[in-house]
Design a protein around this motif. Structure first.
Motif, PDB file in Angstrom:
ATOM      1  N   GLY A  43       0.805  -1.214   0.000  1.00  0.00           N
ATOM      2  CA  GLY A  43       0.000   0.000   0.000  1.00  0.00           C
ATOM      3  C   GLY A  43       0.837   1.262   0.000  1.00  0.00           C
ATOM      4  N   GLU A  44       2.019   1.204   0.619  1.00  0.00           N
ATOM      5  CA  GLU A  44       2.886   2.380   0.667  1.00  0.00           C
ATOM      6  C   GLU A  44       3.446   2.744  -0.702  1.00  0.00           C
ATOM      7  OE1 GLU A  44       5.834   1.518   3.558  1.00  0.00           O
ATOM      8  OE2 GLU A  44       4.431   1.504   5.256  1.00  0.00           O
ATOM      9  N   LEU A  45       3.448   1.789  -1.630  1.00  0.00           N
ATOM     10  CA  LEU A  45       3.936   2.074  -2.984  1.00  0.00           C
ATOM     11  C   LEU A  45       3.072   3.126  -3.680  1.00  0.00           C
ATOM     12  CD1 LEU A  45       4.730  -1.545  -4.254  1.00  0.00           C
ATOM     13  CD2 LEU A  45       6.373   0.202  -3.562  1.00  0.00           C
ATOM     14  N   PHE A  46       1.818   3.244  -3.282  1.00  0.00           N
ATOM     15  CA  PHE A  46       0.902   4.178  -3.939  1.00  0.00           C
ATOM     16  C   PHE A  46       1.033   5.592  -3.379  1.00  0.00           C
ATOM     17  CE2 PHE A  46      -0.786   0.046  -4.828  1.00  0.00           C
ATOM     18  CZ  PHE A  46      -1.283   0.151  -6.107  1.00  0.00           C
ATOM     19  N   ILE A  52       3.715   3.991  -8.205  1.00  0.00           N
ATOM     20  CA  ILE A  52       2.499   3.799  -9.012  1.00  0.00           C
ATOM     21  C   ILE A  52       2.867   3.396 -10.440  1.00  0.00           C
ATOM     22  CG2 ILE A  52       0.492   4.966  -9.993  1.00  0.00           C
ATOM     23  CD1 ILE A  52       0.375   6.667  -7.453  1.00  0.00           C
ATOM     24  N   ALA A  53       3.882   4.061 -11.005  1.00  0.00           N
ATOM     25  CA  ALA A  53       4.301   3.726 -12.374  1.00  0.00           C
ATOM     26  C   ALA A  53       4.829   2.302 -12.453  1.00  0.00           C
ATOM     27  CB  ALA A  53       5.368   4.720 -12.837  1.00  0.00           C
ATOM     28  N   GLY A  54       5.640   1.907 -11.471  1.00  0.00           N
ATOM     29  CA  GLY A  54       6.186   0.551 -11.477  1.00  0.00           C
ATOM     30  C   GLY A  54       5.111  -0.497 -11.331  1.00  0.00           C
ATOM     31  N   VAL A  55       4.189  -0.286 -10.398  1.00  0.00           N
ATOM     32  CA  VAL A  55       3.098  -1.246 -10.192  1.00  0.00           C
ATOM     33  C   VAL A  55       2.221  -1.330 -11.438  1.00  0.00           C
ATOM     34  CG1 VAL A  55       0.987  -1.671  -8.882  1.00  0.00           C
ATOM     35  CG2 VAL A  55       3.065  -1.010  -7.687  1.00  0.00           C
ATOM     36  N   THR A  56       1.931  -0.194 -12.053  1.00  0.00           N
ATOM     37  CA  THR A  56       1.070  -0.178 -13.237  1.00  0.00           C
ATOM     38  C   THR A  56       1.691  -0.952 -14.395  1.00  0.00           C
ATOM     39  OG1 THR A  56       0.168   1.978 -12.590  1.00  0.00           O
ATOM     40  CG2 THR A  56      -0.137   1.306 -14.879  1.00  0.00           C
ATOM     41  N   LEU A  57       2.968  -0.730 -14.657  1.00  0.00           N
ATOM     42  CA  LEU A  57       3.637  -1.439 -15.749  1.00  0.00           C
ATOM     43  C   LEU A  57       3.686  -2.940 -15.493  1.00  0.00           C
ATOM     44  CD1 LEU A  57       6.596   0.971 -16.611  1.00  0.00           C
ATOM     45  CD2 LEU A  57       4.708   0.319 -18.113  1.00  0.00           C
ATOM     46  N   CYS A  58       3.984  -3.316 -14.260  1.00  0.00           N
ATOM     47  CA  CYS A  58       4.054  -4.746 -13.939  1.00  0.00           C
ATOM     48  C   CYS A  58       2.680  -5.395 -14.041  1.00  0.00           C
ATOM     49  CB  CYS A  58       4.623  -4.943 -12.538  1.00  0.00           C
ATOM     50  SG  CYS A  58       6.372  -4.518 -12.385  1.00  0.00           S
ATOM     51  N   SER A 365       9.759  -2.131 -21.458  1.00  0.00           N
ATOM     52  CA  SER A 365       8.757  -1.594 -20.534  1.00  0.00           C
ATOM     53  C   SER A 365       8.582  -2.488 -19.315  1.00  0.00           C
ATOM     54  CB  SER A 365       7.420  -1.418 -21.258  1.00  0.00           C
ATOM     55  OG  SER A 365       6.932  -2.652 -21.737  1.00  0.00           O
ATOM     56  N   PHE A 366       8.638  -3.802 -19.496  1.00  0.00           N
ATOM     57  CA  PHE A 366       8.486  -4.705 -18.353  1.00  0.00           C
ATOM     58  C   PHE A 366       9.664  -4.569 -17.391  1.00  0.00           C
ATOM     59  CE2 PHE A 366       8.916  -9.125 -16.562  1.00  0.00           C
ATOM     60  CZ  PHE A 366       7.887  -8.986 -15.650  1.00  0.00           C
ATOM     61  N   VAL A 367      10.874  -4.528 -17.927  1.00  0.00           N
ATOM     62  CA  VAL A 367      12.059  -4.363 -17.079  1.00  0.00           C
ATOM     63  C   VAL A 367      12.046  -2.987 -16.410  1.00  0.00           C
ATOM     64  CG1 VAL A 367      14.588  -4.268 -17.066  1.00  0.00           C
ATOM     65  CG2 VAL A 367      13.413  -5.998 -18.436  1.00  0.00           C
ATOM     66  N   LEU A 368      11.606  -1.963 -17.146  1.00  0.00           N
ATOM     67  CA  LEU A 368      11.491  -0.624 -16.556  1.00  0.00           C
ATOM     68  C   LEU A 368      10.521  -0.641 -15.381  1.00  0.00           C
ATOM     69  CD1 LEU A 368      12.021   2.436 -16.585  1.00  0.00           C
ATOM     70  CD2 LEU A 368      10.158   2.648 -18.257  1.00  0.00           C
ATOM     71  N   GLY A 369       9.388  -1.308 -15.541  1.00  0.00           N
ATOM     72  CA  GLY A 369       8.421  -1.402 -14.451  1.00  0.00           C
ATOM     73  C   GLY A 369       9.003  -2.072 -13.224  1.00  0.00           C
ATOM     74  N   LEU A 370       9.770  -3.140 -13.421  1.00  0.00           N
ATOM     75  CA  LEU A 370      10.406  -3.835 -12.295  1.00  0.00           C
ATOM     76  C   LEU A 370      11.440  -2.947 -11.614  1.00  0.00           C
ATOM     77  CD1 LEU A 370      10.830  -7.344 -13.938  1.00  0.00           C
ATOM     78  CD2 LEU A 370       9.370  -6.819 -11.990  1.00  0.00           C
ATOM     79  N   ASN A 371      12.214  -2.196 -12.401  1.00  0.00           N
ATOM     80  CA  ASN A 371      13.217  -1.305 -11.818  1.00  0.00           C
ATOM     81  C   ASN A 371      12.563  -0.167 -11.025  1.00  0.00           C
ATOM     82  OD1 ASN A 371      15.313  -2.803 -12.876  1.00  0.00           O
ATOM     83  ND2 ASN A 371      15.553  -1.527 -14.692  1.00  0.00           N
ATOM     84  N   LEU A 372      11.490   0.395 -11.572  1.00  0.00           N
ATOM     85  CA  LEU A 372      10.769   1.438 -10.832  1.00  0.00           C
ATOM     86  C   LEU A 372      10.172   0.888  -9.541  1.00  0.00           C
ATOM     87  CD1 LEU A 372       8.902   3.245 -13.766  1.00  0.00           C
ATOM     88  CD2 LEU A 372      10.902   4.067 -12.511  1.00  0.00           C
ATOM     89  N   LEU A 373       9.642  -0.333  -9.623  1.00  0.00           N
ATOM     90  CA  LEU A 373       9.088  -0.972  -8.433  1.00  0.00           C
ATOM     91  C   LEU A 373      10.168  -1.201  -7.385  1.00  0.00           C
ATOM     92  CD1 LEU A 373       6.505  -2.199  -7.232  1.00  0.00           C
ATOM     93  CD2 LEU A 373       7.127  -4.372  -8.313  1.00  0.00           C
ATOM     94  N   ALA A 374      11.344  -1.648  -7.831  1.00  0.00           N
ATOM     95  CA  ALA A 374      12.458  -1.861  -6.900  1.00  0.00           C
ATOM     96  C   ALA A 374      12.912  -0.550  -6.271  1.00  0.00           C
ATOM     97  CB  ALA A 374      13.620  -2.531  -7.633  1.00  0.00           C
ATOM     98  N   ASP A 375      12.950   0.528  -7.055  1.00  0.00           N
ATOM     99  CA  ASP A 375      13.342   1.839  -6.504  1.00  0.00           C
ATOM    100  C   ASP A 375      12.355   2.300  -5.439  1.00  0.00           C
ATOM    101  OD1 ASP A 375      15.579   1.992  -8.072  1.00  0.00           O
ATOM    102  OD2 ASP A 375      14.642   3.205  -9.644  1.00  0.00           O
ATOM    103  N   ALA A 376      11.060   2.139  -5.709  1.00  0.00           N
ATOM    104  CA  ALA A 376      10.045   2.543  -4.736  1.00  0.00           C
ATOM    105  C   ALA A 376      10.135   1.703  -3.462  1.00  0.00           C
ATOM    106  CB  ALA A 376       8.649   2.422  -5.358  1.00  0.00           C
TER     107      ALA A 376
END
Length: 384
Positions: A43-46, A52-58, A365-376
């Motif tokens: 929930g804190e990711l939002f 939000i960008a990482g979760v959305t892409l994934c 785009s999938f790898v970008l989403g995972l990287n953004l998710l990891a950063d968050a």
């Protein structure tokens, strides 16, 4: 000759084909945002744009993989000869349906193959990373906690694997000659035991004084673990749900083998730091066993870095799968995975650019989403 859709019609057609994905995204993201305060770390990711960008892409690629049969207008292996190397928006004269992103050199629909390629990536990369986490964690906990000779032996074996160049290691493990030997199955037989051992030890250390509950947990672990083990290692799933071909098993085993030492080193370092904390000393004073302390005191406090590493590792595995597919290793030549699609498109890249772009953009785009998710996740773990 065939007719063409206009650019707005192509965009509209793609958006319409992805309608199940948009609906699923709207529902899941809305519920997640509404209940974010009660969803813990997820929930804190939002609370940040990066999260939000990482979760959305994934989620986008997850739902694309789940609804691939509804989204793709054509069979990914079907060939329509007149549509060979057709440009985006070309309409098949017989069926009247458009190849929204054009056709490849074997007259297959690029859009459908890109959609179905997500299933292969989202099946192999997260599952193989999960098994690698199990192997690395199960070995890293005692190495960091006990130290001494156990640490020396396990660290030497991990460094031995890490000393090999990754591409060369994968080339050795997924070449056709190796597939015909019992080596992949023997390695799978060893690696796939670790999740069973991990969960059996986890439940035993927690509930050894409650035999009734422990018997249920161990029974479920053996039944479910044995079912998955039989399906993966011996291809003998009695229900026919788990079916893995030899080339896919090779890639799976190679990813686990190459990724486990990295996880081992991370877990070992975390355990060496956490075992000096006061709550670990308190557990030792209570008379708790070493494995209880490792699994129930140390490991929960190491979950933040491990979750971040898992996200990044899935991205690395995705790129690695694309690299193997590009070199024609592992998966079958007709596979719709993104790496194989890029390899097929690169042969005629000077004449036709459009077949290469969809799988490249999908992979990126999938790898970008995972990287953004990891950063968050990293930002949230630092706050905690």
């Amino acid at each position: 000759m065939y007719e063409f859709l206009t650019v707005p019609q192509i965009i509209t057609g793609i958006l319409w084909q992805l309608l199940p994905v948009w609906i699923a995204l709207a529902v899941v993201l809305s519920l997640s945002f509404f209940f974010r305060r009660s969803l813990g770390l997820y929930g804190e990711l939002f609370g940040s744009g990066v999260g939000i960008a990482g979760v959305t892409l994934c989620y986008f690629w997850l739902f694309t993989a789940l609804f691939a049969s509804l989204i793709a207008p054509f069979n990914p292996l079907a060939q329509v000869l007149i549509m060979k190397d057709s440009l985006p928006g070309a309409i098949d004269p017989e069926s009247g349906r458009a190849f929204l992103l054009g056709g490849d050199r074997l007259a297959r629909d690029i859009f459908s193959r890109t959609v179905y390629g997500s299933q292969i990536v989202l099946l192999i990369a997260p599952a193989a990373t999960g098994f690698a986490l199990m192997v690395g964690t199960t070995l890293g906990l005692p190495a960091g906690y006990y130290g001494g000779r156990i640490d020396s032996i396990l660290s030497f074996l991990a460094n031995l694997v890490l000393a090999f160049p990754v591409i060369l290691l994968f080339y050795l493990l997924v070449t056709p000659g190796i597939m015909e030997t019992p080596i992949p199955y023997a390695m799978a037989g060893v690696f796939f035991l670790f999740p069973i051992i991990f969960f059996a030890t986890l439940f035993y250390t927690r509930n050894k004084h409650r035999p009734g509950l422990l018997a249920i947990q161990l029974g479920l672990t053996v039944l479910i673990g044995g079912w998955i083990y039989a399906g993966l290692v011996f291809n003998a799933d009695p229900f026919g749900i788990i079916a893995i071909r030899p080339n896919e098993l090779n890639i799976f085993v190679a990813v686990v083998f190459a990724s486990s030492p990295g996880v081992f080193r991370i877990v070992r370092g975390l355990v060496m730091d956490i075992k000096t904390r006061d709550y670990v000393a308190a557990a030792q004073t209570r008379g708790e066993t070493p494995w209880y302390i490792m699994l129930w005191e140390v490991l929960p406090n190491a979950r933040g870095p491990l979750i971040v590493d898992a996200c990044l590792r899935i991205g690395y595995t995705t790129i690695l799968l694309g690299t193997l597919g590009y070199f024609g290793l592992g998966l079958s030549p007709e596979s719709p995975d993104w790496g194989t699609a890029i390899k097929d498109a690169s042969r005629l890249l000077r004449a036709f650019v459009h077949p290469a772009l969809p799988p490249v953009i999908a992979l990126m785009s999938f790898v970008l989403g995972l990287n953004l998710l990891a950063d968050a996740l990293r930002e949230q773990s630092l706050k905690d």
